[in-house]
Design an enzyme around this catalytic site. Structure first.
Site, PDB file in Angstrom:
ATOM      1  NE  ARG A 100      -3.589   2.022   2.983  1.00 58.87           N
ATOM      2  CZ  ARG A 100      -4.872   2.019   2.647  1.00 58.87           C
ATOM      3  NH1 ARG A 100      -5.372   0.983   1.987  1.00 58.87           N
ATOM      4  NH2 ARG A 100      -5.659   3.024   2.951  1.00 58.87           N
ATOM      5  CG  HIS A 127      -8.267   0.955  -3.201  1.00 61.05           C
ATOM      6  ND1 HIS A 127      -7.645  -0.200  -2.779  1.00 61.05           N
ATOM      7  CD2 HIS A 127      -8.808   1.500  -2.066  1.00 61.05           C
ATOM      8  CE1 HIS A 127      -7.790  -0.350  -1.486  1.00 61.05           C
ATOM      9  NE2 HIS A 127      -8.492   0.677  -1.023  1.00 61.05           N
ATOM     10  CD  GLN A 130     -12.880  -0.810  -0.939  1.00 58.58           C
ATOM     11  OE1 GLN A 130     -12.127  -0.681   0.022  1.00 58.58           O
ATOM     12  NE2 GLN A 130     -14.095  -1.331  -0.823  1.00 58.58           N
ATOM     13  CG  ASP A 223     -13.135   7.357  -1.386  1.00 56.74           C
ATOM     14  OD1 ASP A 223     -13.230   7.174  -0.152  1.00 56.74           O
ATOM     15  OD2 ASP A 223     -12.064   7.221  -2.008  1.00 56.74           O
ATOM     16  CB  CYS A 263     -13.878   2.277  -0.179  1.00 58.59           C
ATOM     17  SG  CYS A 263     -13.007   3.846  -0.332  1.00 58.59           S
ATOM     18  NE  ARG A 291      -9.963  -4.078   0.557  1.00 58.19           N
ATOM     19  CZ  ARG A 291      -9.249  -3.051   1.041  1.00 58.19           C
ATOM     20  NH1 ARG A 291      -9.867  -1.970   1.505  1.00 58.19           N
ATOM     21  NH2 ARG A 291      -7.932  -3.087   1.056  1.00 58.19           N
TER      22      ARG A 291
END
Length: 310
Positions: A100, A127, A130, A223, A263, A291
């Site tokens: 990440r 991402h 996700q 988001d 998310c 996830r």
């Protein structure tokens, strides 16, 4: 070597395969053991994390493996040691690397030199894990993905905006990005999504009017307006994205059985109303749980296909 660096690393058939595997792993979380040994998976975090660290750590353990947590600040990747050298070192210690980080180019460098599968746990540009969790969640609440309309409200140029564009169209969905001018995915990203859509029947469009974008939508997505690393822009972004807030009024313009997705972390009263986020049509907690299952399926996939080229 198969890696998962961006959403379009998967063909439509491969994406569907992973989503099926994720559903099976959710039903029977301890049956698949591709990491028995235990084999070790390196988890590197350069950005703040909660769901990513928890879901990968638990998922790797459920697959029979050992999650090795590496603090990106202590490792100093790209500063204390080059990305290339870190990749060569870790590749001799672990079976896979989950990272990440900030720059997509650094992730690609890691993949080029590690000699083991590398999985994108978030970059500034994409991402993809996700999105697999998101698509898995939609499948749990809708009969099928193909033909559904999903609309993302807010900063369309964000990693979630880019990933919804690519992954959604790969699944045969109609993806709308509702964002102000200057905050949409690049034309290159739209072009890639439309190329994929020629195979799947999915479409990718930009609709700057949030009310128009909400009408007929099956999946409402948003988001945070302030991504990691852009905190100094918070006040300006609040003014820019205010009209794209997923209020209860906006949500009611969508299909009656629409679902709301985020998310997380979420900021109630900004990008989404508490009434929507915590309402009966919200699936954000399913999304957060999924996830783990989706990422387990990704790890299983890249390990099984490690000797192949994408």
């Amino acid at each position: 070597m198969r890696h998962f660096l961006r959403d379009d690393d998967l063909t439509p058939a491969e994406q569907a395969e992973i989503l099926e595997a994720a559903a099976a792993m959710k039903h029977a979380p301890y049956d698949a053991k591709p990491l028995v040994g235990p084999q070790t998976v390196a988890m590197i975090f350069d950005k703040p994390t909660l769901r990513t660290q928890a879901s990968f750590g638990a998922g790797i353990a459920e697959l029979g493996g050992n999650p090795m947590l590496i603090d990106g600040a202590l490792a100093g990747i790209g500063k204390r040691e080059s990305v290339e050298d870190v990749a060569r070192i870790l590749g001799r210690q672990v079976s896979a690397i989950v990272w990440r980080t900030y720059a997509q180019s650094d992730l690609e460098t890691m993949a080029a030199h590690a000699g083991v599968p590398v999985v994108n746990a978030l970059t500034d540009e994409f991402h993809p894990c996700q999105l697999l969790a998101d698509l898995m969640t939609v499948r749990e609440h809708k009969p099928e993905l193909a033909g559904l309309t999903a609309t993302f409200f807010g900063d369309g140029a964000s990693n979630i905006g880019n990933s919804w564009l690519l992954a959604g169209v790969t699944a045969g969905m109609h993806v709308r990005i509702s964002a102000p001018e200057g905050y949409t995915p690049s034309e290159e990203m739209f072009a890639r999504a439309r190329e994929i859509g020629e195979q799947t029947g999915g479409t990718a469009t930009w609709e700057p009017d949030p009310r128009a974008a909400a009408r007929g939508t099956d999946v409402v997505v948003t988001d945070t307006w302030v991504s990691m690393g852009k905190e100094e822009e918070a006040d300006a972004r609040t003014a820019i994205f205010g009209p794209y807030s997923v209020t209860q009024e906006l949500f009611e313009l969508a299909e009656p059985d629409a679902i709301a997705m985020h998310c997380l972390p979420a900021y109630r009263g900004k990008e989404i109303d508490a009434e929507v986020l915590d309402g009966i049509q919200s699936v954000v907690w399913d999304e957060a749980e999924n996830r783990r299952h989706a990422q387990k399926a990704v790890l299983d996939f890249v390990l099984r296909h490690a000797g192949e080229r994408a």
